[in-house]
Design an enzyme around this catalytic site. Sequence first.
Site, PDB file in Angstrom:
ATOM      1  N   GLU A 154       0.892  -1.341   0.079  1.00 54.24           N
ATOM      2  CA  GLU A 154      -0.098  -0.285  -0.092  1.00 54.24           C
ATOM      3  C   GLU A 154       0.387   0.868   0.021  1.00 54.24           C
ATOM      4  OE1 GLU A 154      -3.698   0.304  -0.028  1.00 54.24           O
ATOM      5  OE2 GLU A 154      -3.437  -1.773  -0.094  1.00 54.24           O
ATOM      6  N   SER A 211     -51.557 -29.331  34.845  1.00 54.17           N
ATOM      7  CA  SER A 211     -51.145 -29.916  35.571  1.00 54.17           C
ATOM      8  C   SER A 211     -50.592 -29.516  36.044  1.00 54.17           C
ATOM      9  CB  SER A 211     -51.179 -31.634  35.624  1.00 54.17           C
ATOM     10  OG  SER A 211     -53.290 -32.140  34.682  1.00 54.17           O
TER      11      SER A 211
END
Length: 879
Positions: free
Chosen positions: A105, A395
């Site tokens: 770069e 239940s």
Amino acid sequence: MASPPKKTPPKRPRKKKRVSKLRVFLVSFGSVFTLACIALLIYVLYVVAGTPDWHPDTLTNQKQTSFVYDMDENQIAELHAAENRQMVDSSEIPQLVKDTFIAVEDKRFNDHFGVDPIRIAGSLIADLKSQSWKEGASTITMQLANNAFIENPREKTLVRKLQQAALAIQLEREYTKDEILTFYLNRIFFGESSFGIQAAAKTYFGKDLKELDPDEIALLAGLPQAPSGYNPYYHPEEAKKRRTIVLGVMRDADLITADEYEQYKDSPFEHVENVKANRAESEKPLVAGTNYQYPYFVDHVIEELINEHGLTEDQIFNGGLRIYTTVDTKIQAAAEKEFANAANFPQSVDEIPVQGAMTVLDPKTGAIRALVGGRDHSTARGLNRATQARRQPGSTVKPLVVYAPALEKGGFFPGTVLDDMPVKYNAGNGQVWAPVNYDTEYAGWRGLITMRFAVQNSVNVYAVKLMNQVGIEYSWNFAKNSLGLPLEESDKVLSLSLGTNHMSTLDMASAYGVFANNGVRVAPHAIDKVLDSNGKEVLVPQITKERTMKETSAYLMNSMLRSVVTSGTGTRAQFGNWAVAGKTGTTSLDPDIYGYRTGNPDAWFAGYTPEYVGIVWMGYDKDPDKNHYLRKVYGGQYPAQIWKNVMTTAHEGLTVQTEFQQPSGIVSGDFDTKSGLIPSSLTPKDFIRREIAAQGDFPTRVSDVWVEKEIDKDHPEYLAGTGTINKEKKVFLNITGRDPEVTWPSDEQPYKMPEQEYNETPPPSETTSPPAGDPSIPIPTLGAVAYDAAQSLVTIPVAFPEGSEGLSLIVYVKFPNRDFVQPFSSDAQPGVSDQIHIPLSIEGEPPSPGNYSFWACLRDPESGATSPPSKVAILTITD
């Protein structure tokens, strides 16, 4: 004589100087150049003046990916919004990575002051030659400035370039080269929503940055130029070409050898290929953080952070948080596996699937170890049934709102006896509520039964009567405040005892966890701690831990619920030698909506061991057409099986605990199962059992339910009277207030006291006791027993001898693990060969393994006398 005047010589005309053209040009050019420089300087000053404000903290306070970890601090998820950013320190970046990016770069990065005049000149010449603006002259520092501070970093204008240069120069004054490079590598975009080189390493190679090989570094160094074009997931050939170019740069810069260049230039993209072939877990992040393992659990973590701890979505998805959770991935994976198995769910009536949910808690810590909110996960933070779908529990709520409050209030114990016989309550608005049991229609009433028996066999009427005795207000307050159930004022009704409220699997797991944790309630939670990206604590939840129930009450619940699994409706949940307690539950269709159809909207299994508590729910999300409900699906079937499979995995490697720890304060003794009191001298041995209780709650009174009366020995269905010749003493149940039209259960029928004394013309009486029989009445013959396991239905051929016309058939069944015989009326027609059909399910649950005995008698409806019993037919059911 005067001298003559001097003569002035005439002046010559001067020649005009000629101005040089070159000089004119130079002066003119100089003037124009000066003006241009002044104008350019003014322009540059103007542009630089418009440079975005300098905010150094922008470089460090970036939008960062947050990470989620399991209980062992292994990463399980990444949470991010539009960006997946993972920060690393300079020390975590290998030198080869730094050198490669500089070589690719910005070769003079370590020498320039933020702007590279040589590169600018070279780019300008190249652009002039190509008559374009393609060449980039940006240094790494300028790229960082552009990315961090420029509003539109992709715009290519002179203004932007000048501003980048100004910011770059300032960056170089504020930071070292290494700091700038680290900032750059943490910000740069690598494609696939990955910002920063660490995120890219995970995305493309499934590795941490420090583990990368030279070819992998080369790919990453080549990506920023065109992240989409060089993406190996979609453009592998272009990616390889770009990687080869970068490897060449690395070779020329002496970062790798020529041999290494040859070694790496043709390397395959193994991780990418494995992800595509589903041979590896994808670590590719997606937008909005939807790609993570254990999605229902992670969804709940997000909701807990927002709703309970006040974090914002921006903090969660952009704050770089480290979120440490309670999930046990072994248990979570096991649960997800079971929910992905279609065999664990009943066949749907159409393409809409039967859904389910499960929560697993560590009751000692309140930590959520697993959470599954459905059979699939298609939408991030969509419906999480484990926490957001509140359904009627049936239940399974009885232990929470009836039995535990009774034990805690005191004066009750597992041997407390109530009468399972018809009862009516004022339901308001002139309505009467008469609760029944699930099997009353075909099994009849059970009579005097204990609390343990009622829990074990899920007897509705007992639960309603007990809540009525304890008090609705007390039961409601205990369940809400001590067990944490999300009850509303509208739930403060007697039908709460049968589960008409609404709750989630998480709600129920937390409540049942109080039993498993010996009466101590620990707030359920999925988060242990949250740190920021620098390791500083953001939050550490304060987990409340409080004794809300006596140890003795909790232990008694554990003991009774243990019976449900060993010999009640939850036998399918047993695994290994572990102590397992649990409760099954189903809900019934509303007759006002469904008429007389039978089915179940919900099926539940709530179970726990000393280590874990788990709740499973199953049902349809909605029923818009009155057709989407469960058919013959009960809590002891599919839900119990899923629970067992998950818990088997959860307990692998743990030391087996065969019992729940008994605290001090528990006493035991013999009691009368028909009164709940101390046995009297008249209590038959068959009705004496041993039971436990909290100290102070074991009965001290002697049973008064048994009485001794004289009967007419020659006519035992009568009390001794004036016409009795032979008398005999016999023990009877002294029960009053029962509806004379209701048949007593078979274990009590022999002890039903005759209503009349014997005289010369005694009226006929009734008896349903199988041992009694009139030899003058013909005896039916039973054939071989056939059993349909799918429907839990027994079919027995029956043959009637001559003289059977006009008689009715009574069939008796002796269930395993029961001390009494159950009578069944039959619609078989005497006088011809026919078949008997008998259901063996209990509350819809499959029958327990064991031997079932069947015999039959014919009954004369006029005299009430029955024939001697037929020969016994046997059915053996294995597990």
